[in-house]
Structure formats: structure tokens, C-alpha cells
Design an enzyme around this catalytic site. Structure first.
Site, short mmCIF file in Angstrom:
data_model
loop_
_atom_site.label_atom_id
_atom_site.label_comp_id
_atom_site.label_asym_id
_atom_site.label_seq_id
_atom_site.Cartn_x
_atom_site.Cartn_y
_atom_site.Cartn_z
N ASN A 67 -50.42 0.57 -37.78
CA ASN A 67 -51.74 0.61 -38.43
C ASN A 67 -51.60 1.30 -39.79
OD1 ASN A 67 -54.68 0.32 -38.12
ND2 ASN A 67 -54.75 2.56 -38.08
N HIS A 69 -59.90 0.00 -45.73
CA HIS A 69 -60.69 0.94 -46.56
C HIS A 69 -60.65 0.41 -48.00
CE1 HIS A 69 -61.09 3.94 -43.43
NE2 HIS A 69 -59.80 3.92 -43.22
N GLU A 89 -60.39 -0.14 -39.54
CA GLU A 89 -61.15 1.00 -40.11
C GLU A 89 -61.96 0.54 -41.33
OE1 GLU A 89 -58.66 4.42 -40.87
OE2 GLU A 89 -57.48 4.12 -39.04
#
Ligand code: 9MR
Length: 353
Positions: free
Chosen positions: A203, A239, A268
């Protein structure tokens, strides 16, 4: 393509279920028909959020929205090493257990986050001078202890988080220094032994498009696969910041990982902006959320799309990037923004395939 495993039957069933639930005298069920998780049914992609464990207990409207809108949850901090083992050998899984119980009660899956990282490690680990052999034992024990505690309850684990620099070289961490590059393969092997049912992810951030960092992950996954290391997924954090623009090749990047046969996931997602927000920024933000979601929906093995907090009330962004914020699909009063509507409409389109 996704439509092959979805089929009209599932979409029709989802519509039927939505209809029957609407007749139940439960506000939760009625709300569920409107929420993102209802829209995601039949798409093959789970819709998730990071969850602030304290807010989950203390903030009732927040808690209701987590249950209503999402079908997979990630503890934002509660499963990190410093949270679960603040003193060596003394575990505190209280908040993480609460979230796992909440997820189970609400029919949600859990993404575990995260086992091997350079950040948010306990002081006892980072401030002592352990030998490489000791560090190897400590890391193995951490993986077995934490994954063992949650064994069978975690859908996917972010095993190794943020292991590369932007230029594609391995990040200088206590793990790389002490154990060398093989710490990543070791971590995945231990993780698979500790909970064979969990999907094991790499990740990172800044890997949305094709660049040196995502190239490094592509090469690493191929290498791990050749060595029969049980890497199961590639997590793209997502992000993004409006002032830097959206990478133009997000779909192509997801597609190349999909072709490797690993699962992919947006893990995320948030799209921050320089404040104040205005209608153009808000529209561009919605497009950013949608671009990543479409990239996920376009491939066969993209299994989830998780926002990193769904409300600005608890977003990490303002605390880290001065003058920036408004990065999530709900404002601070838990009112949906255009990004929310766009995510929902995109999911509904996918559900009709
Ligand atoms: O959102 C998290 C924030 O509350 C923590 O203070 C921070 C500490 O590093 O971590 C944030 O979450 C990060 C995630 O675990 C890994 N990817 C980047 C996220 C944002 O910093």
C-alpha cells in the site's frame, strides 16, 4: 470484465432487496437504500471509509453514517503498532476490537492497517538499539500476534505500507537497514502463515498514475510472484490535491496491476484543496473522486474504494497541510458534497451493467 461476474441477476436482486427493505419500519434500512453501500451492491467493488475509533464511540451521527454508507471499514489509527502495543509485550486491542465488532454488527468487512511501516511505531521499538536478529524476531512476533488476534476477522491487511521513495528506491527504514530488502517478502510469508484467509496488500501514496514509484511496485510484485511470496493486492492510497492536478493515467496504471493478477484497491482516497473552497474546486474535487472510482470499476480485480475519512470533521488534512482541507465527500456537519453525489451516481451506473 466486471459485468461478467456481476450479471443482470445480481443487479435485479439488489433492486428487489432495496424494494423490500424500504418497506421495513426501520430508518436504518430506509437510509441504507439511499447510501453508498446500497449503490455499490452488485458492482463488485466495496465502498469503504477510514474510521476514527474515538468518534465511533462518541459521535452518534458519525457512527450512524459509517453504518449507513459503507460496507468495508479501515481503522484509521487503531491497528497501528503504536496503538496496539504501546509498551513492549502489553497489547491494547480495545479500540480495534470495538471497530471489528461494529463492522460485524453492520455487515461490513474490515481492512487491517497496517503491519510493517516506518511511521507510528512505538517508542520502545524505535528508540532502543536492537540487533538485526532481534528486530527480525520482533517483526515476526508483531505480525503473528496482531494478525493472530484478529485471525479470520480481517478481509484484507495492508502488510507493508509505504516502502518506496518517490524515485522508486526502497525507503530507508529500520527494517531495510537491519534486515535488507527481503524484509518485505518475509513479512508477507509470516502474514500468510498468521492468517491464511486474509488478502495481503502492499500500500502506498503517489502511485495513482504511472511513475517511478508505481513502476517500482509493479516490478516488486512481479518479483514476489516469481518467488511465490503470497502478495495478494496492491493498494493505491489516492491522496490527491487539486493544486497538483490529477494524474492522467490512473486507469492505465490500475489496469497494469490488474493484469498481474493481484487485487487492487483504492485505500485512502481524499482530494484536498487550498482553502477556501469554491464551486469550481468542489466540482474538480468530485471529478477527482470519480476518476479514481471509475478506474477501479473498469478492471476486474479492483475490490474496494475507501475514503480516508468521509467527513471533514475528522480529516487528517488540515492538521498536516496548512491552509488546505475540505478533502472528503461530507462537510464538517456531515452534509454531503457534490463529490458524494458523484460517487453514488458512478456506483449506480456500474450497478446497472
Ligand atoms: O489519518 C492518519 C492520521 O490520523 C495520523 O495522525 C497519521 C500518522 O501518520 O496517519 C494518518 O493516516 C495515514 C495512513 O495511515 C497511511 N497513509 C497516509 C495517511 C495520512 O497521513
Amino acid at each position: 470484465m466486471k459485468s461478467l461476474r456481476i450479471g443482470l441477476g445480481a443487479a435485479a436482486l439488489a433492486a428487489l432487496l432495496a424494494g423490500s427493505l424500504a418497506t421495513l419500519p426501520s430508518t436504518a434500512a430506509t437510509a441504507n437504500d439511499q447510501g453508498l453501500r446500497a449503490a455499490a451492491r452488485g458492482t463488485g467493488v466495496r465502498i469503504g471509509t477510514a474510521v476514527d475509533a474515538t468518534a465511533l464511540t462518541d459521535d452518534a451521527p458519525y457512527r450512524a453514517a459509517v453504518g449507513r454508507e459503507f460496507d468495508v471499514v479501515t481503522p484509521e489509527n487503531a491497528m497501528k503498532w503504536e496503538s496496539v502495543e504501546p509498551t513492549q509485550g502489553h497489547y491494547d486491542f480495545t479500540q480495534a476490537d470495538q471497530l471489528v465488532a461494529f463492522a460485524r454488527a453492520h455487515g461490513q468487512l474490515v481492512r487491517g492497517h497496517t503491519l510493517v511501516w516506518h511511521s507510528q511505531n512505538p517508542a520502545w521499538l524505535t528508540e532502543a538499539a536492537f540487533t538485526p536478529a532481534q528486530l527480525k524476531d520482533i517483526l515476526r512476533k508483531h505480525i503473528f500476534d496482531e494478525m493472530g488476534h484478529f485471525r479470520g476477522k480481517i478481509w484484507a491487511w495492508d502488510v507493508a505500507n509505504e516502502v518506496f521513495n518517490e524515485d522508486g528506491t526502497l525507503r530507508d527504514t529500520i527494517w531495510l537497514r537491519a534486515l535488507g530488502p527481503d524484509y518485505i517478502a518475509d513479512a508477507f510469508r509470516w502474514a500468510h502463515q498468521a492468517d491464511p484467509g486474509a488478502i495481503l496488500f502492499l500500500n502506498d501514496y503517489n502511485v495513482e498514475g504511472v511513475n517511478a514509484k508505481s513502476d517500482a511496485y509493479y516490478a516488486l510484485i512481479k518479483k514476489l510472484q516469481a518467488q511465490h511470496v503470497p502478495v495478494g493486492g496492491f493498494g493505491i492510497q489516492g491522496h490527491l490535491a487539486l493544486q497538483y492536478g490529477l494524474p492522467g493515467d490512473i486507469a492505465a496504471n490500475v489496469r497494469r496491476f490488474d493484469a498481474l493478477g493481484v487485487k487492487t484497491a483504492f485505500t485512502e482516497v481524499d482530494v484536498r484543496m487550498q482553502l477556501p473552497a469554491d464551486p469550481i474546486k468542489v466540482a474538480a474535487q468530485a471529478e477527482g473522486f470519480a476518476t479514481m472510482l471509475r478506474a477501479c470499476l473498469l478492471v476486474r480485480h479492483c475490490v474496494s474504494y475507501t475514503v480516508w475519512e468521509f467527513t471533514d470533521k475528522y480529516s487528517w488534512v488540515p492538521g498536516v497541510f496548512s491552509g488546505e482541507g475540505s478533502a472528503t465527500p461530507f462537510d464538517e456537519n456531515l452534509q454531503p458534497k457534490p463529490a458524494y453525489q458523484t460517487i453514488r451516481e458512478t456506483l449506480m451506473l456500474a450497478g446497472r451493467r
